[in-house]
Design a protein around this motif. Structure first.
Motif, PDB file in Angstrom:
ATOM      1  N   ILE A 180      15.182 -13.863   8.627  1.00  0.00           N
ATOM      2  CA  ILE A 180      15.743 -13.398   7.367  1.00  0.00           C
ATOM      3  C   ILE A 180      17.175 -12.907   7.570  1.00  0.00           C
ATOM      4  N   MET A 181      17.426 -12.249   8.698  1.00  0.00           N
ATOM      5  CA  MET A 181      18.783 -11.810   9.014  1.00  0.00           C
ATOM      6  C   MET A 181      19.732 -12.992   9.063  1.00  0.00           C
ATOM      7  N   ILE A 182      19.325 -14.056   9.737  1.00  0.00           N
ATOM      8  CA  ILE A 182      20.201 -15.207   9.899  1.00  0.00           C
ATOM      9  C   ILE A 182      20.333 -15.985   8.592  1.00  0.00           C
ATOM     10  N   TYR A 183      19.285 -15.979   7.775  1.00  0.00           N
ATOM     11  CA  TYR A 183      19.383 -16.622   6.462  1.00  0.00           C
ATOM     12  C   TYR A 183      20.536 -15.993   5.670  1.00  0.00           C
ATOM     13  N   TYR A 184      20.553 -14.668   5.611  1.00  0.00           N
ATOM     14  CA  TYR A 184      21.629 -13.988   4.882  1.00  0.00           C
ATOM     15  C   TYR A 184      22.953 -14.076   5.641  1.00  0.00           C
ATOM     16  N   GLY A 185      22.868 -14.161   6.962  1.00  0.00           N
ATOM     17  CA  GLY A 185      24.079 -14.350   7.749  1.00  0.00           C
ATOM     18  C   GLY A 185      24.770 -15.657   7.401  1.00  0.00           C
ATOM     19  N   TRP A 191      25.039 -11.861   9.981  1.00  0.00           N
ATOM     20  CA  TRP A 191      26.376 -12.433   9.788  1.00  0.00           C
ATOM     21  C   TRP A 191      27.116 -12.522  11.112  1.00  0.00           C
ATOM     22  N   GLN A 192      27.031 -11.471  11.908  1.00  0.00           N
ATOM     23  CA  GLN A 192      27.723 -11.461  13.198  1.00  0.00           C
ATOM     24  C   GLN A 192      27.114 -12.487  14.158  1.00  0.00           C
ATOM     25  N   ILE A 193      25.801 -12.657  14.102  1.00  0.00           N
ATOM     26  CA  ILE A 193      25.142 -13.669  14.943  1.00  0.00           C
ATOM     27  C   ILE A 193      25.616 -15.062  14.550  1.00  0.00           C
ATOM     28  N   VAL A 194      25.656 -15.328  13.254  1.00  0.00           N
ATOM     29  CA  VAL A 194      26.090 -16.649  12.773  1.00  0.00           C
ATOM     30  C   VAL A 194      27.552 -16.893  13.137  1.00  0.00           C
ATOM     31  N   ARG A 195      28.379 -15.889  12.994  1.00  0.00           N
ATOM     32  CA  ARG A 195      29.781 -16.048  13.388  1.00  0.00           C
ATOM     33  C   ARG A 195      29.908 -16.378  14.867  1.00  0.00           C
ATOM     34  N   SER A 196      29.122 -15.688  15.689  1.00  0.00           N
ATOM     35  CA  SER A 196      29.151 -15.941  17.125  1.00  0.00           C
ATOM     36  C   SER A 196      28.676 -17.361  17.431  1.00  0.00           C
ATOM     37  N   TYR A 197      27.667 -17.804  16.721  1.00  0.00           N
ATOM     38  CA  TYR A 197      27.159 -19.172  16.906  1.00  0.00           C
ATOM     39  C   TYR A 197      28.237 -20.193  16.577  1.00  0.00           C
ATOM     40  N   MET A 198      28.945 -20.000  15.475  1.00  0.00           N
ATOM     41  CA  MET A 198      29.973 -20.959  15.077  1.00  0.00           C
ATOM     42  C   MET A 198      31.176 -20.912  16.012  1.00  0.00           C
ATOM     43  N   ASP A 199      31.445 -19.750  16.595  1.00  0.00           N
ATOM     44  CA  ASP A 199      32.539 -19.643  17.568  1.00  0.00           C
ATOM     45  C   ASP A 199      32.220 -20.374  18.868  1.00  0.00           C
ATOM     46  N   ASN A 200      30.930 -20.474  19.174  1.00  0.00           N
ATOM     47  CA  ASN A 200      30.523 -21.033  20.466  1.00  0.00           C
ATOM     48  C   ASN A 200      29.897 -22.418  20.396  1.00  0.00           C
ATOM     49  N   ASN A 201      29.869 -23.006  19.197  1.00  0.00           N
ATOM     50  CA  ASN A 201      29.266 -24.328  19.045  1.00  0.00           C
ATOM     51  C   ASN A 201      30.092 -25.180  18.086  1.00  0.00           C
ATOM     52  N   ASP A 202      30.229 -26.437  18.418  1.00  0.00           N
ATOM     53  CA  ASP A 202      31.016 -27.357  17.595  1.00  0.00           C
ATOM     54  C   ASP A 202      30.099 -28.034  16.574  1.00  0.00           C
ATOM     55  N   VAL A 203      29.864 -27.354  15.468  1.00  0.00           N
ATOM     56  CA  VAL A 203      29.002 -27.897  14.412  1.00  0.00           C
ATOM     57  C   VAL A 203      29.692 -27.700  13.057  1.00  0.00           C
ATOM     58  N   SER A 204      29.327 -28.546  12.107  1.00  0.00           N
ATOM     59  CA  SER A 204      29.913 -28.449  10.773  1.00  0.00           C
ATOM     60  C   SER A 204      29.222 -27.361   9.968  1.00  0.00           C
ATOM     61  N   LEU A 205      29.816 -27.024   8.843  1.00  0.00           N
ATOM     62  CA  LEU A 205      29.232 -26.008   7.973  1.00  0.00           C
ATOM     63  C   LEU A 205      27.866 -26.458   7.461  1.00  0.00           C
ATOM     64  N   GLU A 206      27.764 -27.706   7.051  1.00  0.00           N
ATOM     65  CA  GLU A 206      26.485 -28.206   6.541  1.00  0.00           C
ATOM     66  C   GLU A 206      25.428 -28.244   7.642  1.00  0.00           C
ATOM     67  N   THR A 244      17.280 -21.511  16.930  1.00  0.00           N
ATOM     68  CA  THR A 244      18.337 -22.266  17.603  1.00  0.00           C
ATOM     69  C   THR A 244      19.674 -21.538  17.499  1.00  0.00           C
ATOM     70  N   ILE A 245      19.967 -21.040  16.312  1.00  0.00           N
ATOM     71  CA  ILE A 245      21.228 -20.328  16.111  1.00  0.00           C
ATOM     72  C   ILE A 245      21.310 -19.112  17.016  1.00  0.00           C
ATOM     73  N   PHE A 246      20.241 -18.327  17.059  1.00  0.00           N
ATOM     74  CA  PHE A 246      20.256 -17.115  17.869  1.00  0.00           C
ATOM     75  C   PHE A 246      20.412 -17.444  19.357  1.00  0.00           C
ATOM     76  N   GLU A 247      19.652 -18.410  19.843  1.00  0.00           N
ATOM     77  CA  GLU A 247      19.679 -18.740  21.274  1.00  0.00           C
ATOM     78  C   GLU A 247      21.020 -19.312  21.706  1.00  0.00           C
ATOM     79  N   LYS A 248      21.706 -20.007  20.817  1.00  0.00           N
ATOM     80  CA  LYS A 248      22.982 -20.627  21.171  1.00  0.00           C
ATOM     81  C   LYS A 248      24.194 -19.800  20.724  1.00  0.00           C
ATOM     82  N   SER A 249      23.925 -18.659  20.121  1.00  0.00           N
ATOM     83  CA  SER A 249      25.023 -17.856  19.593  1.00  0.00           C
ATOM     84  C   SER A 249      25.784 -17.077  20.666  1.00  0.00           C
ATOM     85  N   LYS A 250      25.079 -16.760  21.762  1.00  0.00           N
ATOM     86  CA  LYS A 250      25.652 -15.910  22.818  1.00  0.00           C
ATOM     87  C   LYS A 250      26.067 -14.553  22.238  1.00  0.00           C
TER      88      LYS A 250
END
Length: 318
Positions: free
Chosen positions: A194-199, A283-298, A307-313
């Motif tokens: 739920i945290m990551i959904y809102y993130g 939100w901070q987890i999702v930001r970290s994930y996008m900073d550390n992974n080359d993926v599109s917004l969609e 997956t997001i949490f484990e790869k977010s670092k």
């Protein structure tokens, strides 16, 4: 240490240049729309002109209602006062149109298949559940829900709820509405999911309304946002030490996700904390994930929380 700092600085400079290029492309996207003041048309109509309003906006007049329902509404002193306050606050929509243009340009950049919607302003009789609606081809904005947190019409609402009646919440609310159906629903009811959904929803605001301050995106005061930043490590440690992330307990949603005057750690810090800190951490987890992974917004919006949490670092600083 110095090399690490220089490397981080270089990455920041590169990221800023990329964002500048994106904004240049966004600014070139043409959008055409006009804010339709249904609220004004309706409350300035009479029994004769009402027929024309109904013909133009049939979807706002449910079947089965006699015309007396609408004429009585036009005469209702409370609704008349509500309309007067709306017109006083929003005599025109020039600023709103500028903000909407910027939003729609960003939407079309990141979601090319979505065209500029028809925008209609209404009065919803201060319905907090329907302040804005952004569907694929139409957007409704209830102007009576954005008269300012100190307006007398909102006196019966709690202080933490009244902040959402500020004018600067119109566009963030539209993004929240736009996000419905575009973000993969949580596969489970764990706190982390739920945290990551809102993130994801808040990260969508990073992209669609980048000029807005973080506090405005999440509906916090600057002091509340500063509290979250200062206590990020302590909050995260509390979640880890109490094994809350993978716990499916609806109480956790009330404690850390849902709108509330403060979050409930059951500690002395509770009264100092804002509500919805779980959303902010997501939100901070999702930001970290996008900073550390080359993926599109969609791709992000479709990716599961695990997956997001484990790869977010993600690792907040002490």
């Amino acid at each position: 240490m110095k090399k690490l700092f220089l490397a981080s600085l270089l990455l920041l400079i590169i990221a800023c240049k990329q964002e500048d290029k994106i904004e240049e492309k966004v600014a070139e996207i043409p959008v055409e729309f006009k804010v339709e003041r249904f609220d004004k048309l309706f409350y300035e109509s009479d029994s004769l002109s009402l027929k024309n309003v109904k013909a133009k906006y049939p979807f706002l007049f449910p079947d089965g209602n006699e015309d007396t329902v609408w004429t009585n509404k036009l005469k209702n002193p409370l609704f008349r006062d509500l309309y007067k306050e709306v017109i006083k606050k929003y005599p025109n929509t020039s600023k709103l149109e500028n903000d909407l243009e910027n939003l729609f340009q960003h939407v079309q950049y990141y979601f090319p298949k979505y065209k500029t919607p028809r925008v209609i302003t209404i009065i919803s009789e201060v319905d907090r559940e329907a302040k804005t609606i952004y569907a694929d081809s139409i957007a409704f904005i209830s102007l009576d829900c954005y008269l300012g947190k100190d307006h007398p019409f909102y006196v019966d609402f709690s202080e933490y709820q009244r902040f959402s009646f500020e004018e600067n919440q119109i566009i963030p609310d539209l993004v929240s509405s736009f996000s419905y159906g575009k973000i993969a629903r949580p596969l489970d009811r764990t706190l982390l999911s739920i945290m990551i959904y809102y993130g994801k929803e808040l990260y969508l605001k990073d992209k669609l309304i980048p000029e807005y301050a973080d506090a405005t995106k999440i509906g916090y005061t600057e002091q509340q946002l500063a509290w979250c930043k200062e206590n990020e490590y302590q909050m995260w440690s509390y979640f880890i030490e109490n094994n809350l992330l993978y716990e499916s307990n609806v109480k956790n949603e009330f404690r850390f996700i849902n709108e509330a005057p403060f979050s409930k750690f059951y500690l002395e810090i509770d009264n100092e904390s804002p509500g919805r800190v779980g959303q902010w951490l997501g939100w901070q987890i999702v930001r970290s994930y996008m900073d550390n992974n080359d993926v599109s917004l969609e791709q992000l919006l479709a990716t599961d929380a695990k997956t997001i949490f484990e790869k977010s670092k993600y690792k907040p600083n002490k």
